[in-house]
Design an enzyme around this catalytic site. Structure first.
Site, mmCIF file in Angstrom:
data_model
loop_
_atom_site.group_PDB
_atom_site.id
_atom_site.type_symbol
_atom_site.label_atom_id
_atom_site.label_comp_id
_atom_site.label_asym_id
_atom_site.label_seq_id
_atom_site.Cartn_x
_atom_site.Cartn_y
_atom_site.Cartn_z
ATOM 1 N N HIS A 146 0.834 -1.200 0.000
ATOM 2 C CA HIS A 146 0.000 0.000 0.000
ATOM 3 C C HIS A 146 0.871 1.254 0.000
ATOM 4 O O HIS A 146 0.664 2.178 -0.801
ATOM 5 C CB HIS A 146 -0.915 -0.027 1.232
ATOM 6 N N GLU A 147 1.868 1.293 0.879
ATOM 7 C CA GLU A 147 2.722 2.480 0.979
ATOM 8 C C GLU A 147 3.606 2.649 -0.253
ATOM 9 O O GLU A 147 3.782 3.762 -0.751
ATOM 10 C CB GLU A 147 3.563 2.442 2.256
ATOM 11 N N HIS A 150 1.954 4.308 -3.158
ATOM 12 C CA HIS A 150 1.937 5.776 -3.098
ATOM 13 C C HIS A 150 3.131 6.372 -3.845
ATOM 14 O O HIS A 150 3.026 7.451 -4.430
ATOM 15 C CB HIS A 150 1.973 6.270 -1.649
#
Length: 179
Positions: A146-147, A150
């Protein structure tokens, strides 16, 4: 250090790939990570990428609290401590996909079910300039993926393949309670 504003979906920095970090041990990167840690702690989240505080650098931080860990071994170890990844790279070790809910500090009060691979290896550099490498599965892998998304201008709704699971957390909870 300082708590920074978390930018929200729609901000231009969240839509583009972040710039690689040239000197991971620089004072500038140390200050950035310090601000990220303060911001993450203030938010109550488990992960944060530099673009979420409007900085286009390939830096993420995350942790896995023991109560969120999927494996007994990770729970017994006290979870995964706060980890800094600079210029991370991901290798999928098990492409089996698991669907789980995700939320994001840049998309407050909303969640959705996202498919993610079950097991990965991540490689990066730490604040000391030394290599960081680990394997992750379950929630640990999900947080890292998820990170790192980004850093490539990807928000979790862009990974979803069923938008019927996307909505306000309060409404999703009500619907689940009614079932």
């Amino acid at each position: 250090m300082a708590v920074r504003e978390i930018v929200r979906m729609g901000h231009p920095v969240l839509r583009r790939s972040a710039e690689p970090v040239g000197d991971p041990a620089s004072a500038e990167i140390r200050a950035l990570v310090g601000d990220m840690v303060d911001t993450l702690r203030d938010s109550g989240g488990v992960g944060l990428a530099a673009p979420q505080i409007a900085v286009s650098s390939r830096v993420v931080i995350f942790m896995v609290p023991p109560e969120r860990a999927d494996s007994e071994a990770v729970r017994e170890a006290g979870g995964v401590p706060l980890t800094v990844l600079i210029n991370p790279q991901i290798e999928v070790l098990d492409p089996t996909v698991v669907y789980r809910p995700e939320a994001c500090l840049s998309i407050p009060e909303i969640a959705g079910v996202v498919p993610r691979p079950t097991r990965i290896r991540y490689r990066a550099v730490g604040l000391d300039g030394e290599p960081v490498e680990a394997e992750a599965s379950g929630f640990h892998a999900r947080v890292v993926l998820h990170e790192v998304d980004h850093l490539d201008g990807i928000l979790y709704p862009m990974q979803m393949d069923d938008l019927s699971t996307f909505g306000f957390v309060s409404e999703l909870r009500k619907a689940q309670e009614e079932q």
